[in-house]
Design an enzyme around this catalytic site. Structure first.
Site, PDB file in Angstrom:
ATOM      1  N   ILE A   1       0.835  -1.211   0.000  1.00  0.00           N
ATOM      2  CA  ILE A   1       0.000   0.000   0.000  1.00  0.00           C
ATOM      3  C   ILE A   1       0.872   1.264   0.000  1.00  0.00           C
ATOM      4  CG2 ILE A   1      -1.665   1.304   1.412  1.00  0.00           C
ATOM      5  CD1 ILE A   1      -2.819  -1.509   2.256  1.00  0.00           C
TER       6      ILE A   1
ATOM      7  N   THR B   1      -1.192  -7.547  -1.114  1.00  0.00           N
ATOM      8  CA  THR B   1       0.155  -7.005  -0.903  1.00  0.00           C
ATOM      9  C   THR B   1       1.063  -8.186  -0.546  1.00  0.00           C
ATOM     10  OG1 THR B   1      -0.168  -6.658   1.465  1.00  0.00           O
ATOM     11  CG2 THR B   1      -0.820  -4.850   0.018  1.00  0.00           C
TER      12      THR B   1
ATOM     13  N   LYS C   1      -4.779  -1.183  15.940  1.00  0.00           N
ATOM     14  CA  LYS C   1      -5.463  -0.462  14.862  1.00  0.00           C
ATOM     15  C   LYS C   1      -6.651   0.336  15.400  1.00  0.00           C
ATOM     16  CE  LYS C   1      -2.866  -1.636  11.323  1.00  0.00           C
ATOM     17  NZ  LYS C   1      -2.117  -0.621  10.554  1.00  0.00           N
TER      18      LYS C   1
ATOM     19  N   SER D   1      -7.067  -0.248   9.783  1.00  0.00           N
ATOM     20  CA  SER D   1      -7.526  -1.541   9.247  1.00  0.00           C
ATOM     21  C   SER D   1      -8.974  -1.736   9.677  1.00  0.00           C
ATOM     22  CB  SER D   1      -6.679  -2.682   9.826  1.00  0.00           C
ATOM     23  OG  SER D   1      -7.280  -3.936   9.549  1.00  0.00           O
TER      24      SER D   1
ATOM     25  N   TYR E   1      -3.107  -6.846  17.116  1.00  0.00           N
ATOM     26  CA  TYR E   1      -3.298  -6.100  15.858  1.00  0.00           C
ATOM     27  C   TYR E   1      -4.581  -5.266  15.943  1.00  0.00           C
ATOM     28  CZ  TYR E   1      -3.610  -5.242  10.801  1.00  0.00           C
ATOM     29  OH  TYR E   1      -3.686  -4.652   9.553  1.00  0.00           O
TER      30      TYR E   1
ATOM     31  N   ASP F   1      11.474   2.864   4.465  1.00  0.00           N
ATOM     32  CA  ASP F   1      11.174   1.443   4.679  1.00  0.00           C
ATOM     33  C   ASP F   1      12.391   0.825   5.364  1.00  0.00           C
ATOM     34  OD1 ASP F   1       8.941  -0.561   3.062  1.00  0.00           O
ATOM     35  OD2 ASP F   1      10.674  -1.552   3.992  1.00  0.00           O
TER      36      ASP F   1
END
Ligand code: NAD
Length: 262
Positions: free
Chosen positions: A20, A192, A161, A144, A157, A39
């Site tokens: 993304i 991805t 988020k 997300s 997670y 990155d």
């Protein structure tokens, strides 16, 4: 949005070597903006920068692991050095590890929290004074659907988020008067490298996920990048504190089998 939309505008994009983040960098530079891409994967980052450059984009690559405060500071210093300021920040970096709370240890919990949530705080902490100095700016956080609907075996997670969702709304309230808009995108299943990796490990994973969507396919990264870049554009000048779900209808509702048979 014309090509001139982002002429003279500078964006910093985390996790932009693939997925993304890379799609956002491409969209931003194709519309005339300058991108600083960061990155932790050095080779992939250089390859991404070369691809954008050969497409005519103005880009600078900066190695940074968002888990480390010093790396984030370095990315901001590089943005300043290369482009002289910052107009848009895309917080994209994120990680997941399907484990429930009982299975997880402290290190794993902190790794997910630092990557997904603390990094957003740290990057915004640096971006906000710089954007204020420029007269405003836009922050787009990639959260997300797991931040609004719990996902099984993804406690850390989902919690991280959900934290991004709420931090987005808080910052929108706190910095609107500085002409800084803060919004989030909640992607659903997007093709991805990370997700393709899941599908390799679980061959039925793709069809299982696709089946949950109203639009019976996963998103391409470009389908998440386009609305993310829109949120940083002048077309979104009155949008702040918005949580834009881009999930092919995955969270639109639930199926009642009885009604299909009625
Ligand atoms: N792909 C999906 O289906 C999906 C769904 C919902 C939300 N998201 C969110 O979108 C964002 C991007 O996901 P993706 O699937 O494109 O990512 P990805 O896992 O495919 O990786 C994209 C890039 O992130 C980099 N990266 C990973 N950890 C990093 C770190 N600590 N510091 C810097 N770079 C790092 C990787 O090197 C890679 O180049 C994440 O926040 C993710 O949680 C993705």
């Amino acid at each position: 949005m014309s090509k001139a939309e982002f002429e003279g505008k500078v964006a910093l994009i985390t996790a932009a070597a693939a997925g993304i983040g890379y799609a956002i960098a491409r969209e931003w530079t194709r519309k005339g903006g300058t991108a600083v891409i960061s990155d932790l994967a050095a080779d992939a980052l250089e390859a991404a920068a070369s691809a954008i450059r050969s497409d005519g984009g103005r880009v600078h690559a900066c190695l940074a692991n968002v888990r480390h405060r010093a790396d984030i500071e370095h990315a901001f210093a590089e943005t300043q050095r290369f482009a002289g300021g910052l107009d848009a920040l895309f917080n994209v970096a994120g990680t997941n590890m399907p484990k429930n709370v009982e299975e997880m240890d402290d290190d794993e919990w902190h790794a997910i929290m630092e990557t997904n949530l603390t990094s957003v705080y740290r990057a915004c902490h640096l971006a906000i004074p710089e954007m204020r100095r420029r007269g405003g700016g836009a922050i787009v956080n990639i959260a997300s659907i797991a931040g609004i609907l719990a996902e099984n075996r993804c406690g850390a997670y989902s919690a991280s988020k959900a934290g991004v969702v709420m931090l987005t709304k808080n910052m929108a309230m706190d910095f609107g008067r500085d002409n800084i808009r803060v919004n989030a995108i909640c992607p659903g299943s997007t093709r991805t490298p990370r997700v393709e990796n899941y599908w390799k490990r679980s061959p039925t994973g793709r069809s299982e996920l696709v089946d949950l969507c109203a639009i019976k396919r996963s998103a391409e990264p470009e389908e998440i990048a386009a609305p993310a870049v829109f949120l940083a554009s002048s077309g979104a000048s009155y949008i702040t504190g918005a949580i834009l779900v881009v999930d092919g209808g995955l969270t639109a509702g639930f199926r009642v089998p009885t009604f299909d048979r009625y």
